[in-house]
Design a protein around this motif. Structure first.
Motif, PDB file in Angstrom:
ATOM      1  N   LEU A 132      13.094  11.878  -4.504  1.00  0.00           N
ATOM      2  CA  LEU A 132      12.090  11.577  -5.541  1.00  0.00           C
ATOM      3  C   LEU A 132      11.749  12.864  -6.279  1.00  0.00           C
ATOM      4  O   LEU A 132      11.293  13.825  -5.658  1.00  0.00           O
ATOM      5  CB  LEU A 132      10.837  11.009  -4.875  1.00  0.00           C
ATOM      6  N   ASP A 133      11.987  12.889  -7.592  1.00  0.00           N
ATOM      7  CA  ASP A 133      11.633  14.126  -8.308  1.00  0.00           C
ATOM      8  C   ASP A 133      10.124  14.181  -8.491  1.00  0.00           C
ATOM      9  O   ASP A 133       9.502  13.211  -8.886  1.00  0.00           O
ATOM     10  CB  ASP A 133      12.337  14.328  -9.653  1.00  0.00           C
ATOM     11  N   GLU A 134       9.588  15.366  -8.242  1.00  0.00           N
ATOM     12  CA  GLU A 134       8.143  15.583  -8.339  1.00  0.00           C
ATOM     13  C   GLU A 134       7.644  15.336  -9.763  1.00  0.00           C
ATOM     14  O   GLU A 134       6.467  15.062  -9.977  1.00  0.00           O
ATOM     15  CB  GLU A 134       7.794  17.013  -7.901  1.00  0.00           C
ATOM     16  N   THR A 135       8.559  15.443 -10.749  1.00  0.00           N
ATOM     17  CA  THR A 135       8.138  15.299 -12.150  1.00  0.00           C
ATOM     18  C   THR A 135       7.950  13.827 -12.546  1.00  0.00           C
ATOM     19  O   THR A 135       7.444  13.544 -13.629  1.00  0.00           O
ATOM     20  CB  THR A 135       9.209  15.901 -13.082  1.00  0.00           C
ATOM     21  N   LEU A 136       8.379  12.911 -11.682  1.00  0.00           N
ATOM     22  CA  LEU A 136       8.260  11.493 -12.017  1.00  0.00           C
ATOM     23  C   LEU A 136       6.854  11.026 -11.616  1.00  0.00           C
ATOM     24  O   LEU A 136       6.550  10.895 -10.427  1.00  0.00           O
ATOM     25  CB  LEU A 136       9.342  10.713 -11.251  1.00  0.00           C
ATOM     26  N   ALA A 137       6.010  10.782 -12.614  1.00  0.00           N
ATOM     27  CA  ALA A 137       4.611  10.398 -12.333  1.00  0.00           C
ATOM     28  C   ALA A 137       4.571   9.050 -11.622  1.00  0.00           C
ATOM     29  O   ALA A 137       5.524   8.268 -11.704  1.00  0.00           O
ATOM     30  CB  ALA A 137       3.847  10.311 -13.645  1.00  0.00           C
ATOM     31  N   SER A 138       3.467   8.776 -10.965  1.00  0.00           N
ATOM     32  CA  SER A 138       3.296   7.485 -10.298  1.00  0.00           C
ATOM     33  C   SER A 138       3.418   6.370 -11.343  1.00  0.00           C
ATOM     34  O   SER A 138       2.765   6.415 -12.391  1.00  0.00           O
ATOM     35  CB  SER A 138       1.915   7.466  -9.632  1.00  0.00           C
ATOM     36  N   GLY A 139       4.291   5.402 -11.084  1.00  0.00           N
ATOM     37  CA  GLY A 139       4.486   4.291 -12.020  1.00  0.00           C
ATOM     38  C   GLY A 139       5.586   4.553 -13.047  1.00  0.00           C
ATOM     39  O   GLY A 139       5.969   3.657 -13.786  1.00  0.00           O
ATOM     40  N   ALA A 140       6.107   5.802 -13.085  1.00  0.00           N
ATOM     41  CA  ALA A 140       7.156   6.134 -14.065  1.00  0.00           C
ATOM     42  C   ALA A 140       8.538   5.894 -13.464  1.00  0.00           C
ATOM     43  O   ALA A 140       8.694   5.842 -12.238  1.00  0.00           O
ATOM     44  CB  ALA A 140       7.018   7.581 -14.510  1.00  0.00           C
ATOM     45  N   ASP A 195       0.826  -1.224   0.000  1.00  0.00           N
ATOM     46  CA  ASP A 195       0.000   0.000   0.000  1.00  0.00           C
ATOM     47  C   ASP A 195       0.859   1.273   0.000  1.00  0.00           C
ATOM     48  O   ASP A 195       0.322   2.377  -0.035  1.00  0.00           O
ATOM     49  CB  ASP A 195      -0.961   0.008   1.198  1.00  0.00           C
ATOM     50  N   ALA A 196       2.184   1.131   0.036  1.00  0.00           N
ATOM     51  CA  ALA A 196       3.065   2.311   0.099  1.00  0.00           C
ATOM     52  C   ALA A 196       3.427   2.782  -1.307  1.00  0.00           C
ATOM     53  O   ALA A 196       3.319   2.039  -2.280  1.00  0.00           O
ATOM     54  CB  ALA A 196       4.333   1.978   0.871  1.00  0.00           C
ATOM     55  N   GLU A 197       3.851   4.040  -1.369  1.00  0.00           N
ATOM     56  CA  GLU A 197       4.228   4.639  -2.653  1.00  0.00           C
ATOM     57  C   GLU A 197       5.633   5.227  -2.562  1.00  0.00           C
ATOM     58  O   GLU A 197       6.205   5.315  -1.494  1.00  0.00           O
ATOM     59  CB  GLU A 197       3.260   5.787  -2.991  1.00  0.00           C
ATOM     60  N   GLY A 198       6.120   5.677  -3.712  1.00  0.00           N
ATOM     61  CA  GLY A 198       7.323   6.508  -3.705  1.00  0.00           C
ATOM     62  C   GLY A 198       8.581   5.865  -4.226  1.00  0.00           C
ATOM     63  O   GLY A 198       8.548   4.882  -4.978  1.00  0.00           O
ATOM     64  N   LEU A 199       9.688   6.431  -3.787  1.00  0.00           N
ATOM     65  CA  LEU A 199      11.005   6.155  -4.373  1.00  0.00           C
ATOM     66  C   LEU A 199      11.493   4.723  -4.157  1.00  0.00           C
ATOM     67  O   LEU A 199      11.662   4.279  -3.026  1.00  0.00           O
ATOM     68  CB  LEU A 199      12.011   7.137  -3.752  1.00  0.00           C
ATOM     69  N   LEU A 200      11.714   4.048  -5.274  1.00  0.00           N
ATOM     70  CA  LEU A 200      12.334   2.716  -5.225  1.00  0.00           C
ATOM     71  C   LEU A 200      13.532   2.739  -6.166  1.00  0.00           C
ATOM     72  O   LEU A 200      13.402   3.153  -7.319  1.00  0.00           O
ATOM     73  CB  LEU A 200      11.362   1.667  -5.737  1.00  0.00           C
ATOM     74  N   LEU A 201      14.653   2.301  -5.653  1.00  0.00           N
ATOM     75  CA  LEU A 201      15.841   2.181  -6.485  1.00  0.00           C
ATOM     76  C   LEU A 201      15.820   0.789  -7.104  1.00  0.00           C
ATOM     77  O   LEU A 201      15.564  -0.200  -6.411  1.00  0.00           O
ATOM     78  CB  LEU A 201      17.073   2.366  -5.585  1.00  0.00           C
TER      79      LEU A 201
END
Ligand code: URA
Length: 240
Positions: A210-218, A105-111
Motif C-alpha cells: 500500500l503506497d503511503e501517498t494513497l489517501a483513505s478512499g483513494a 471496520d478494517a482499512e487498507g489495501l484492496l485489489l
C-alpha cells in the motif's frame, strides 16, 4: 467493435469529452489514418490505434489498488451499508469486483479487478499469497503470543492455521503476515493467541504494498510491472 472515443476512455486516456476533442483535432489514428469522428468503430483487439504517434494497447482487464476506509463493506452491493465499489464511480470498466475481503471496520489495501482468473488464483489456498496487516492490539504483544502464532494457532477449523510471522512496532502495535485468507482470520488468530485486535489495516498483498501517498478512499490503476508481479505471486503463467 467499439467506438473510438470509448476505446480511448477504456485505455485511460481521458474523459469522454476530452477524448472527443482530441479526435476532432486529428490527434488520433486508426491503422495509420487520422480519424475525426468519435463514433468511428474500431476492433479493439486488432485495429492499431495511435495517439500522437504512440501505440495504445487495449486490455479487457483492469486492475486497481484501493485504500479502503473503515465503515464500508467489501462488496459491490449492500442493502444497509456503503460499499467499497461506490468509491470507483469514475472508472470506465464494468464487472469490477474486490479480490478477497476486508472487514467493515478494517482499512487498507484492496485489489479491484475484473480478471476473475487472477483473482481466483490469488485467493486459492494453494497459492499461499502472503498478506501483511498492521494491528493495534488491546494488550501488550508478548513473546508467548508470538510463539503461538509462529507455530500455528487453532481457530476452530479442521486444521491449525499456517505459521504467521510477526514484527513488533511498539508494545501494542505489530505487523503480522499470514498465508491464508479465512473469515476474520487475523482477529481469530490473535484471539486464539490470547490478545485482541482493536484496529486492522492491510499494508501488503503478495508483492503489492500500500503506497503511503494513497489517501483513505483513494485508488489508482496498477502499473504493468505490478500486474505481472501479482501474476507471478499467484503462480500464474504470465506467458499465457
Ligand atoms: N483478518 C481479519 O480478521 N479481518 C480482515 O479484514 C482481514 C483479515
Amino acid at each position: 467493435m467499439m467506438r473510438l472515443d470509448r476505446f480511448l476512455c477504456e485505455v485511460h486516456m481521458g474523459s469522454r469529452s476530452q477524448v472527443k476533442e482530441w479526435i476532432k483535432k486529428g490527434m488520433v489514428q486508426a491503422d495509420g489514418l487520422t480519424v475525426l469522428k468519435p463514433e468511428y468503430k474500431v476492433d479493439e483487439e486488432n485495429t492499431q490505434i495511435t495517439f500522437r504517434g504512440r501505440l495504445l494497447s487495449f486490455s479487457k482487464f483492469a486492475y486497481y489498488v484501493l485504500n479502503k476506509p473503515a465503515g464500508m463493506v467489501t462488496s459491490n452491493r449492500d442493502p444497509r451499508s456503503p460499499v467499497v465499489m461506490e468509491l470507483l464511480k469514475d472508472v470506465p470498466q464494468k464487472n469490477l469486483f474486490p479480490v478477497g475481503r476486508l472487514d467493515k471496520d478494517a482499512e487498507g489495501l484492496l485489489l479491484i479487478t475484473n480478471d476473475g482468473e487472477l483473482a481466483h488464483r490469488l485467493l486459492a489456498p494453494k497459492s499461499h499469497v502472503p498478506k501483511t496487516y498492521f494491528l493495534r492490539l488491546k494488550e501488550a504483544f508478548t513473546k508467548g503470543q508470538e510463539k503461538r502464532l509462529s507455530e500455528g494457532v487453532d481457530i476452530g477449523e479442521k486444521k491449525l492455521c499456517l505459521p504467521a510471522e510477526t514484527k513488533l512496532i511498539s508494545e501494542q502495535e505489530i505487523f503480522i503476515t499470514v498465508w491464508e485468507g479465512k473469515f476474520h482470520q487475523v482477529k481469530r488468530m490473535m484471539k486464539a493467541a490470547g490478545n485482541e485486535v482493536l484496529f486492522l489495516k492491510r499494508v501488503a498483498f503478495g508483492s503489492l504494498a500500500l503506497d503511503e501517498t494513497l489517501a483513505s478512499g483513494a485508488y489508482r490503476p496498477l502499473t504493468d510491472e505490478e500486474i505481472n508481479q501479482l501474476k507471478k505471486d499467484a503462480d500464474y503463467d504470465v506467458g499465457k
